[in-house]
Design a protein around this motif. Structure first.
Motif, PDB file in Angstrom:
ATOM      1  N   ASP A  66       0.221  92.533   6.523  1.00 35.97           N
ATOM      2  CA  ASP A  66       1.272  93.110   5.664  1.00 35.97           C
ATOM      3  C   ASP A  66       1.615  94.543   6.031  1.00 35.97           C
ATOM      4  N   GLY A  67       1.495  94.880   7.302  1.00 37.19           N
ATOM      5  CA  GLY A  67       1.925  96.193   7.767  1.00 37.19           C
ATOM      6  C   GLY A  67       0.956  97.320   7.531  1.00 37.19           C
ATOM      7  N   GLY A  68      -0.131  97.087   6.833  1.00 39.28           N
ATOM      8  CA  GLY A  68      -1.115  98.135   6.579  1.00 39.28           C
ATOM      9  C   GLY A  68      -2.430  97.789   7.233  1.00 39.28           C
ATOM     10  N   PRO A  69      -3.399  98.670   7.133  1.00 35.84           N
ATOM     11  CA  PRO A  69      -4.701  98.373   7.716  1.00 35.84           C
ATOM     12  C   PRO A  69      -5.298  97.130   7.081  1.00 35.84           C
ATOM     13  N   SER A  70      -6.017  96.373   7.881  1.00 41.29           N
ATOM     14  CA  SER A  70      -6.650  95.170   7.366  1.00 41.29           C
ATOM     15  C   SER A  70      -7.633  95.535   6.259  1.00 41.29           C
ATOM     16  N   THR A  71      -7.489  94.868   5.120  1.00 40.37           N
ATOM     17  CA  THR A  71      -8.330  95.183   3.967  1.00 40.37           C
ATOM     18  C   THR A  71      -9.347  94.092   3.691  1.00 40.37           C
ATOM     19  N   ALA A  72      -9.556  93.199   4.631  1.00 40.46           N
ATOM     20  CA  ALA A  72     -10.526  92.134   4.413  1.00 40.46           C
ATOM     21  C   ALA A  72     -11.914  92.737   4.249  1.00 40.46           C
ATOM     22  N   THR A  73     -12.580  92.332   3.195  1.00 38.72           N
ATOM     23  CA  THR A  73     -13.933  92.817   2.940  1.00 38.72           C
ATOM     24  C   THR A  73     -14.781  91.655   2.449  1.00 38.72           C
ATOM     25  N   GLY A  74     -16.075  91.881   2.382  1.00 37.37           N
ATOM     26  CA  GLY A  74     -16.990  90.907   1.815  1.00 37.37           C
ATOM     27  C   GLY A  74     -16.906  89.551   2.476  1.00 37.37           C
ATOM     28  N   HIS A  81     -14.688  86.554  10.681  1.00 36.21           N
ATOM     29  CA  HIS A  81     -15.524  86.649  11.888  1.00 36.21           C
ATOM     30  C   HIS A  81     -16.149  85.311  12.250  1.00 36.21           C
ATOM     31  N   LEU A  82     -16.548  84.531  11.248  1.00 37.21           N
ATOM     32  CA  LEU A  82     -17.162  83.234  11.526  1.00 37.21           C
ATOM     33  C   LEU A  82     -16.159  82.223  12.076  1.00 37.21           C
ATOM     34  N   LEU A  83     -14.884  82.434  11.830  1.00 35.07           N
ATOM     35  CA  LEU A  83     -13.862  81.520  12.343  1.00 35.07           C
ATOM     36  C   LEU A  83     -13.199  82.000  13.630  1.00 35.07           C
ATOM     37  N   HIS A  84     -13.075  83.320  13.800  1.00 36.86           N
ATOM     38  CA  HIS A  84     -12.267  83.847  14.895  1.00 36.86           C
ATOM     39  C   HIS A  84     -13.040  84.617  15.954  1.00 36.86           C
ATOM     40  N   THR A  85     -14.231  85.095  15.645  1.00 35.89           N
ATOM     41  CA  THR A  85     -14.968  85.943  16.582  1.00 35.89           C
ATOM     42  C   THR A  85     -16.225  85.262  17.117  1.00 35.89           C
ATOM     43  N   VAL A  86     -17.049  84.761  16.218  1.00 37.85           N
ATOM     44  CA  VAL A  86     -18.326  84.173  16.631  1.00 37.85           C
ATOM     45  C   VAL A  86     -18.146  82.926  17.504  1.00 37.85           C
TER      46      VAL A  86
END
Length: 197
Positions: A66-74, A81-86
């Motif tokens: 949404d145009g701002g810094p990613s606010t994903a937490t917890g 991360h478990l879906l896209h990085t690991v």
């Protein structure tokens, strides 16, 4: 949820690399064919690259932040991360260490690319058939025909397809030059007559 390429590729990783690791560990069966493990590596790498380079990057044209810094937490951050990085990070050494090299040919890369094409052929008509107020009607911003039109969406898909194709052929090339992995011996007794080891 199953309409997302991310979910599909992660399910494929689980379905392919768990049996691959089991076969390598037990040595009861031959390893899975390289065309299967290589294709799975390609698809999960596409998932990770698209997420990190396009969808989670605040400056990217197709950012989902949404145009701002990613606010994903917890839990949301952990799930990301478990879906896209690991999985992409884990799939690479699995393929390198548990798949015998020199089993891939350029035709395999072309075969792998049918899946992203099939996904495109699924996602666009699905979005067109769903009501405009359906959440995630088009699972990804670069597939959103309602926002960009068919010409721009298909152009974007082709521009994404080029690096996917390059990556597929790079995997085939890497398969030709990588060394044969040395799998550990896993036996209880010696191959010849004698007592247990």
């Amino acid at each position: 949820m199953l309409s997302y390429f991310t979910i599909q590729s992660n399910l494929l990783v689980a379905a392919v690399f768990a049996p691959s690791a089991h076969r390598a560990w037990s040595r009861r069966r031959p390893p899975l064919p390289p065309v299967i493990t290589g294709g799975t590596l390609l698809f999960i790498t596409i998932t990770g690259a698209v997420h990190h380079l396009l969808l989670a990057d605040d400056a990217a044209h197709f950012s989902m932040t949404d145009g701002g810094p990613s606010t994903a937490t917890g839990w949301h951050l952990l799930a990301n991360h478990l879906l896209h990085t690991v999985p992409p990070i884990a799939a690479a050494p699995d393929w390198l260490l548990l798949t015998r090299p020199d089993g891939l040919r350029p035709r395999h890369a072309a075969l792998w690319l049918l899946y992203p094409l099939a996904y495109l052929a699924f996602a666009l008509p699905r979005g067109a058939l769903l009501s405009p107020d359906t959440p995630a009607r088009y699972p990804y911003p670069f597939l959103d025909v309602a926002a960009h039109g068919y010409a721009a969406t298909l152009t974007d898909a082709a521009m994404l397809g080029l690096p996917f194709a390059a990556l597929a052929f790079a995997l085939v090339g890497l398969d030709r030059i990588r060394p044969t992995p040395r799998l550990r011996e896993n036996r209880i007794s010696s191959p010849g007559a004698g007592g247990l080891k």
